[in-house]
Design a protein around this motif. Structure first.
Motif, PDB file in Angstrom:
ATOM      1  N   VAL A 584      38.650  -6.406 -11.530  1.00 17.38           N
ATOM      2  CA  VAL A 584      37.350  -5.869 -11.926  1.00 17.38           C
ATOM      3  C   VAL A 584      36.923  -6.579 -13.208  1.00 17.38           C
ATOM      4  CG1 VAL A 584      37.803  -3.636 -10.862  1.00 17.38           C
ATOM      5  CG2 VAL A 584      38.395  -3.996 -13.278  1.00 17.38           C
ATOM      6  N   ALA A 585      35.756  -6.227 -13.728  1.00 18.89           N
ATOM      7  CA  ALA A 585      35.264  -6.855 -14.961  1.00 18.89           C
ATOM      8  C   ALA A 585      36.185  -6.513 -16.131  1.00 18.89           C
ATOM      9  CB  ALA A 585      33.847  -6.383 -15.259  1.00 18.89           C
ATOM     10  N   PRO A 586      36.308  -7.409 -17.106  1.00 22.76           N
ATOM     11  CA  PRO A 586      37.142  -7.117 -18.290  1.00 22.76           C
ATOM     12  C   PRO A 586      36.654  -5.877 -19.030  1.00 22.76           C
ATOM     13  CG  PRO A 586      36.561  -9.449 -18.207  1.00 22.76           C
ATOM     14  CD  PRO A 586      35.729  -8.763 -17.163  1.00 22.76           C
ATOM     15  N   ASN A 587      37.572  -5.188 -19.662  1.00 23.22           N
ATOM     16  CA  ASN A 587      37.274  -3.960 -20.405  1.00 23.22           C
ATOM     17  C   ASN A 587      37.374  -4.263 -21.896  1.00 23.22           C
ATOM     18  OD1 ASN A 587      36.750  -1.268 -20.934  1.00 23.22           O
ATOM     19  ND2 ASN A 587      38.872  -0.634 -20.714  1.00 23.22           N
ATOM     20  N   ARG A 588      36.235  -4.679 -22.479  1.00 21.81           N
ATOM     21  CA  ARG A 588      36.237  -5.032 -23.895  1.00 21.81           C
ATOM     22  C   ARG A 588      36.500  -3.798 -24.766  1.00 21.81           C
ATOM     23  NH1 ARG A 588      31.517  -6.726 -26.182  1.00 21.81           N
ATOM     24  NH2 ARG A 588      30.292  -5.591 -24.640  1.00 21.81           N
ATOM     25  N   ALA A 589      37.250  -3.974 -25.831  1.00 21.28           N
ATOM     26  CA  ALA A 589      37.489  -2.894 -26.784  1.00 21.28           C
ATOM     27  C   ALA A 589      36.253  -2.717 -27.652  1.00 21.28           C
ATOM     28  CB  ALA A 589      38.706  -3.206 -27.646  1.00 21.28           C
ATOM     29  N   ARG A 590      35.709  -1.510 -27.703  1.00 18.00           N
ATOM     30  CA  ARG A 590      34.604  -1.280 -28.631  1.00 18.00           C
ATOM     31  C   ARG A 590      35.143  -1.402 -30.061  1.00 18.00           C
ATOM     32  NH1 ARG A 590      35.114   4.426 -26.581  1.00 18.00           N
ATOM     33  NH2 ARG A 590      35.940   5.673 -28.316  1.00 18.00           N
ATOM     34  N   TRP A 591      34.255  -1.468 -31.046  1.00 19.49           N
ATOM     35  CA  TRP A 591      34.670  -1.849 -32.392  1.00 19.49           C
ATOM     36  C   TRP A 591      35.691  -0.901 -32.998  1.00 19.49           C
ATOM     37  CZ3 TRP A 591      34.422  -6.526 -33.578  1.00 19.49           C
ATOM     38  CH2 TRP A 591      33.332  -7.340 -33.268  1.00 19.49           C
ATOM     39  N   ASP A 592      35.611   0.411 -32.728  1.00 17.94           N
ATOM     40  CA  ASP A 592      36.600   1.306 -33.328  1.00 17.94           C
ATOM     41  C   ASP A 592      37.986   1.078 -32.726  1.00 17.94           C
ATOM     42  OD1 ASP A 592      35.514   2.279 -30.987  1.00 17.94           O
ATOM     43  OD2 ASP A 592      35.551   4.377 -31.576  1.00 17.94           O
ATOM     44  N   TYR A 593      38.058   0.716 -31.441  1.00 16.53           N
ATOM     45  CA  TYR A 593      39.359   0.358 -30.866  1.00 16.53           C
ATOM     46  C   TYR A 593      39.808  -1.016 -31.361  1.00 16.53           C
ATOM     47  CZ  TYR A 593      40.021   4.289 -27.716  1.00 16.53           C
ATOM     48  OH  TYR A 593      40.247   5.541 -27.214  1.00 16.53           O
ATOM     49  N   HIS A 594      38.856  -1.934 -31.559  1.00 21.39           N
ATOM     50  CA  HIS A 594      39.202  -3.251 -32.087  1.00 21.39           C
ATOM     51  C   HIS A 594      39.827  -3.117 -33.480  1.00 21.39           C
ATOM     52  CE1 HIS A 594      38.913  -7.600 -32.575  1.00 21.39           C
ATOM     53  NE2 HIS A 594      38.324  -7.409 -33.754  1.00 21.39           N
ATOM     54  N   THR A 595      39.249  -2.270 -34.326  1.00 21.96           N
ATOM     55  CA  THR A 595      39.818  -2.076 -35.660  1.00 21.96           C
ATOM     56  C   THR A 595      41.159  -1.351 -35.594  1.00 21.96           C
ATOM     57  OG1 THR A 595      38.462  -0.078 -35.907  1.00 21.96           O
ATOM     58  CG2 THR A 595      37.605  -2.097 -36.852  1.00 21.96           C
ATOM     59  N   THR A 596      41.337  -0.487 -34.594  1.00 17.44           N
ATOM     60  CA  THR A 596      42.657   0.123 -34.397  1.00 17.44           C
ATOM     61  C   THR A 596      43.686  -0.954 -34.078  1.00 17.44           C
ATOM     62  OG1 THR A 596      41.765   2.249 -33.652  1.00 17.44           O
ATOM     63  CG2 THR A 596      44.006   1.704 -32.960  1.00 17.44           C
ATOM     64  N   HIS A 597      43.329  -1.885 -33.200  1.00 18.84           N
ATOM     65  CA  HIS A 597      44.233  -3.001 -32.890  1.00 18.84           C
ATOM     66  C   HIS A 597      44.614  -3.750 -34.168  1.00 18.84           C
ATOM     67  CE1 HIS A 597      42.441  -3.300 -28.538  1.00 18.84           C
ATOM     68  NE2 HIS A 597      43.340  -2.344 -28.650  1.00 18.84           N
ATOM     69  N   ILE A 598      43.629  -4.046 -35.005  1.00 19.45           N
ATOM     70  CA  ILE A 598      43.897  -4.808 -36.225  1.00 19.45           C
ATOM     71  C   ILE A 598      44.791  -4.024 -37.176  1.00 19.45           C
ATOM     72  CG2 ILE A 598      42.840  -5.869 -38.259  1.00 19.45           C
ATOM     73  CD1 ILE A 598      40.309  -6.284 -36.516  1.00 19.45           C
ATOM     74  N   THR A 599      44.478  -2.747 -37.375  1.00 21.14           N
ATOM     75  CA  THR A 599      45.294  -1.915 -38.267  1.00 21.14           C
ATOM     76  C   THR A 599      46.730  -1.836 -37.769  1.00 21.14           C
ATOM     77  OG1 THR A 599      43.334  -0.614 -38.858  1.00 21.14           O
ATOM     78  CG2 THR A 599      45.483   0.362 -39.332  1.00 21.14           C
ATOM     79  N   GLN A 600      46.897  -1.691 -36.455  1.00 20.13           N
ATOM     80  CA  GLN A 600      48.247  -1.651 -35.894  1.00 20.13           C
ATOM     81  C   GLN A 600      48.987  -2.959 -36.135  1.00 20.13           C
ATOM     82  OE1 GLN A 600      47.133  -0.680 -31.821  1.00 20.13           O
ATOM     83  NE2 GLN A 600      47.942   1.400 -32.041  1.00 20.13           N
ATOM     84  N   LEU A 601      48.299  -4.079 -35.921  1.00 15.33           N
ATOM     85  CA  LEU A 601      48.943  -5.381 -36.108  1.00 15.33           C
ATOM     86  C   LEU A 601      49.282  -5.630 -37.572  1.00 15.33           C
ATOM     87  CD1 LEU A 601      46.832  -7.621 -33.688  1.00 15.33           C
ATOM     88  CD2 LEU A 601      49.138  -6.724 -33.320  1.00 15.33           C
ATOM     89  N   LEU A 602      48.415  -5.224 -38.479  1.00 17.39           N
ATOM     90  CA  LEU A 602      48.704  -5.385 -39.902  1.00 17.39           C
ATOM     91  C   LEU A 602      49.929  -4.576 -40.301  1.00 17.39           C
ATOM     92  CD1 LEU A 602      45.089  -5.231 -41.378  1.00 17.39           C
ATOM     93  CD2 LEU A 602      46.577  -7.238 -41.260  1.00 17.39           C
ATOM     94  N   LEU A 603      50.058  -3.382 -39.717  1.00 18.46           N
ATOM     95  CA  LEU A 603      51.237  -2.569 -39.993  1.00 18.46           C
ATOM     96  C   LEU A 603      52.495  -3.245 -39.452  1.00 18.46           C
ATOM     97  CD1 LEU A 603      51.523   1.250 -39.726  1.00 18.46           C
ATOM     98  CD2 LEU A 603      53.247  -0.166 -38.643  1.00 18.46           C
ATOM     99  N   LEU A 604      52.434  -3.749 -38.222  1.00 22.79           N
ATOM    100  CA  LEU A 604      53.585  -4.441 -37.647  1.00 22.79           C
ATOM    101  C   LEU A 604      53.925  -5.702 -38.445  1.00 22.79           C
ATOM    102  CD1 LEU A 604      52.916  -4.158 -33.794  1.00 22.79           C
ATOM    103  CD2 LEU A 604      54.648  -2.949 -35.123  1.00 22.79           C
ATOM    104  N   ALA A 605      52.901  -6.351 -38.983  1.00 24.48           N
ATOM    105  CA  ALA A 605      53.143  -7.560 -39.777  1.00 24.48           C
ATOM    106  C   ALA A 605      53.926  -7.253 -41.046  1.00 24.48           C
ATOM    107  CB  ALA A 605      51.823  -8.231 -40.126  1.00 24.48           C
ATOM    108  N   SER A 606      53.886  -5.995 -41.509  1.00 23.03           N
ATOM    109  CA  SER A 606      54.648  -5.623 -42.703  1.00 23.03           C
ATOM    110  C   SER A 606      56.136  -5.469 -42.412  1.00 23.03           C
ATOM    111  CB  SER A 606      54.092  -4.325 -43.294  1.00 23.03           C
ATOM    112  OG  SER A 606      54.475  -3.188 -42.521  1.00 23.03           O
ATOM    113  N   ILE A 607      56.496  -5.375 -41.126  1.00 17.26           N
ATOM    114  CA  ILE A 607      57.913  -5.225 -40.771  1.00 17.26           C
ATOM    115  C   ILE A 607      58.407  -6.374 -39.903  1.00 17.26           C
ATOM    116  CG2 ILE A 607      57.882  -2.705 -40.956  1.00 17.26           C
ATOM    117  CD1 ILE A 607      57.590  -2.529 -37.938  1.00 17.26           C
ATOM    118  N   ASP A 608      57.519  -7.269 -39.476  1.00 21.16           N
ATOM    119  CA  ASP A 608      57.882  -8.419 -38.657  1.00 21.16           C
ATOM    120  C   ASP A 608      57.052  -9.608 -39.119  1.00 21.16           C
ATOM    121  OD1 ASP A 608      58.031 -10.383 -36.520  1.00 21.16           O
ATOM    122  OD2 ASP A 608      58.880  -8.810 -35.249  1.00 21.16           O
TER     123      ASP A 608
END
Length: 632
Positions: A584-608
């Motif tokens: 089916v068509a791609p399911n783009r993350a709206r901006w609040d989910y996009h920022t959740t992705h970034i916040t999660q990755l920044l947190l993981l970057a502090s331990i990896d």
């Protein structure tokens, strides 16, 4: 007023050069006088624009609602992000507005005159625009919808106005230091789960949110409950200690109770089972025949809207709270807490919350602001009178008891975060099943007819956030039962989704923990990372090599690093990979989910320290400022 923005806008892979964009639709001066044969149409156009103001992208809908910055304010209204008109509406608006290309419009200050011109958008729709000798001016309401950009007019300190343009409506929260499994959880101190529109109310029986996300009658949703507990734990750690007033403890603090009716009795005794002073009461169940009321001191309890008390009810015993809400005029409401299994009922100005049929003493904590807001939201009558319920406008007048029972340690406080935290943690203890999980009791249609889950499914995100909450409860309380429950929660990570678990595989053998364990798989990114955080919290806190959290976490991190590039669109991120598994068509993350992705990755970057995590986070942050990946 004329505000211009110069540059190149890129939407998807299509570049559109707008040498100058005049934001004339909502921030221009009043429309100039039109010729007589256009005046009627022009007036109607203005009326339509007035009606659309609440949907305009120029409204600061992402700013705090209410008069006081940071104040809890709950508005019974629905908003769409940005809220601009769509192209079809704009087309109809142009046709009905009667503007004819060639009509002159004077610019403010006697400058160059503008001509009305119809912009043909990809030969599909039309938009009424303006032009001069060099430039074409396009309304920002159209740009907002077409390019998903946002803006609002701001007044600077010197009184001048500027138009702030942004490519996203959300923001990223940078983690402070290395992530600690017993400290705050991401930016959850900013979450107010109980105020969400999809929360029916806070249960009177167990003190946790009741969700209406996929079933209007309400149900307990483990993800929502875990987030509720985590948010209050984070607020406990980050906020100042709450203000608190003792109203009645049967000893040092004795409230002045007003008694009415010959059969009303209230007396204080030492309870042998609890070894504390309590207030026993025997009052008619019907207030017209008698009452026992504690009037609260006015002025000293302002902004103290969290009521806590120890309660033992017999028969049809109950207690009630009288509250006043002052907006344009004073409105009153009664909140009743009764022995019943019914969640929430409203009749006229009376809101009823069921406390269940529990026997024995229990400690009850209620956020009265939330209880009024949710009660008013469920009643058309009260919704009109309580459109905007704010902390500063709600006043608690009195507390009364009815029937027979005992009450003790009555307090009003500005917050009781730990109590809400443990309500959520104890719900997880009580409702964990033999599989070590918390099943979702309602069906979920991810893609109707293609990806559907029947009631009773498990979620890796629910398991992960529950583990994060339980680890913090074990840390704060020192009670090992919370840690044992977190360990049991890992079992479903080893069970394939096709067999009722949450584990699946991406081609190539990369393991994935599914938020929605559908067949075929979805590979939801944010839910997967939340499950990894729960596994990390457990492995770091327990230090017990016998549980599987370490291996599960390491396997998941290998998959994340390998598959993360698949979620990069070149100008944003994808919510999942449904386009790969279901075509089916791609399911783009709206901006609040996009920022959740970034916040999660920044947190993981502090331990990896793997650069794939930090570099992806930075690139995705750049996308929020209009940056795009290069094309060929």
């Amino acid at each position: 007023m004329r505000v211009t923005v110069r540059g190149v806008l890129v939407g998807g892979s299509v570049g559109v050069l707008l040498t100058t964009v005049l934001l004339w639709s909502q921030c221009r001066s009043p429309m100039p006088h039109l010729p007589v044969h256009q005046a009627a149409h022009g007036s109607k156009q203005q009326q339509q624009q007035q009606q659309q103001l609440h949907r305009s992208p120029l409204q600061t809908s992402h700013h705090p609602v209410g008069g006081v910055v940071g104040e809890e304010t709950y508005v019974e209204a629905e908003y769409s992000v940005g809220g601009a008109v769509d192209t079809q509406h704009t087309h109809a608006h142009h046709q009905e507005g009667g503007g004819v290309a060639g009509v002159e419009a004077a610019d403010e200050g006697g400058g160059e005159r503008l001509l009305e011109i119809t912009c043909l958008i990809n030969h599909e729709s039309e938009v009424s625009c303006r032009r001069d000798h060099n430039d074409v001016y396009v309304p920002f309401s159209f740009l907002h919808t077409y390019f998903e950009v946002y803006g609002h007019v701001e007044q600077k300190a010197d009184g001048t106005e500027v138009f702030e343009w942004s490519h996203s409506y959300s923001r990223v929260y940078q983690p402070q230091g290395t992530y600690n499994p017993t400290a705050t959880f991401l930016n959850f101190e900013l979450y107010n789960v109980e105020a969400r529109e999809r929360v029916k109310c806070i249960s009177g029986t167990e003190g946790v949110p009741i969700s209406t996300q996929w079933q209007s009658s309400g149900y307990t949703y483990p993800i929502q409950i875990a987030q509720f507990g985590l948010s209050h734990y984070c607020k406990y750690l980050t906020e100042n200690p709450p203000e608190r007033i003792m109203l009645e403890d049967g000893g040092e603090h004795k409230g002045v109770w007003q008694l009415e009716g010959p059969s009303t009795k209230v007396f204080r005794v030492l309870d042998q089972s609890t070894h504390t002073n309590i207030l026993k009461f025997k009052v008619p169940e019907i207030s017209s025949k008698g009452s026992a009321t504690l009037h609260l001191p006015q002025g000293h309890t302002q902004n103290m809207l969290v009521l806590s008390l120890s309660l033992l009810l017999q028969g049809n015993g109950s207690f009630s709270v009288s509250a006043e809400f002052k907006d344009k005029k004073m409105e009153s409401v009664m909140i009743h807490y009764i022995r019943s299994d019914k969640l929430l009922q409203v009749k006229d100005r009376h809101i009823y919350y069921g406390l269940g049929e529990h026997l024995g003493w229990r400690r009850i904590t209620r956020n009265l602001l939330i209880d009024v807001h949710k009660g008013a939201s469920s009643s058309p009558f009260l919704r009109k009178k309580f459109k905007k319920v704010s902390r500063s406008k709600l006043n608690i007048v009195s507390l009364s008891v009815h029937g027979e029972g005992s009450i003790a340690n009555i307090t009003l406080a500005s917050a009781e975060h730990l109590h809400h935290f443990y309500d959520a943690a104890n719900w997880l203890l009580k409702h964990q099943d033999e599989q070590g999980g918390w099943s979702i009791p309602v069906p979920r249609k991810v893609i109707s007819g293609v990806l559907e889950l029947g009631a009773g499914w498990y979620s890796a995100m629910a398991q992960g956030q529950a583990m994060s909450l339980l680890v913090r409860a074990a840390h704060h309380s020192g009670d090992s039962q919370y840690l044992k429950a977190a360990v049991r929660a890992t079992a479903l990570f080893s069970v394939n989704a096709t067999r009722g678990g949450v584990r699946t595989y991406f081609p190539g053998g990369y393991v994935w923990y599914e938020e929605y364990p559908t067949n075929p798989s979805l590979f939801v990114l944010n839910g997967f990372i939340y499950s990894l955080l729960g596994l990390y919290d457990l492995k770091e806190f327990s230090r017990d090599s016998s549980n599987k959290s370490r291996d599960l976490f390491e396997d998941g991190m290998k998959s994340l690093k390998k598959l993360l590039p698949l979620y990069d669109t070149g100008w944003g991120s994808l919510y999942d990979l449904r386009h790969f598994t279901t075509h089916v068509a791609p399911n783009r993350a709206r901006w609040d989910y996009h920022t959740t992705h970034i916040t999660q990755l920044l947190l993981l970057a502090s331990i990896d320290t793997d650069p794939v995590i930090s570099s992806t986070a930075q690139r995705w942050k750049d996308y929020m400022n209009g940056h795009r990946a290069k094309h060929n």
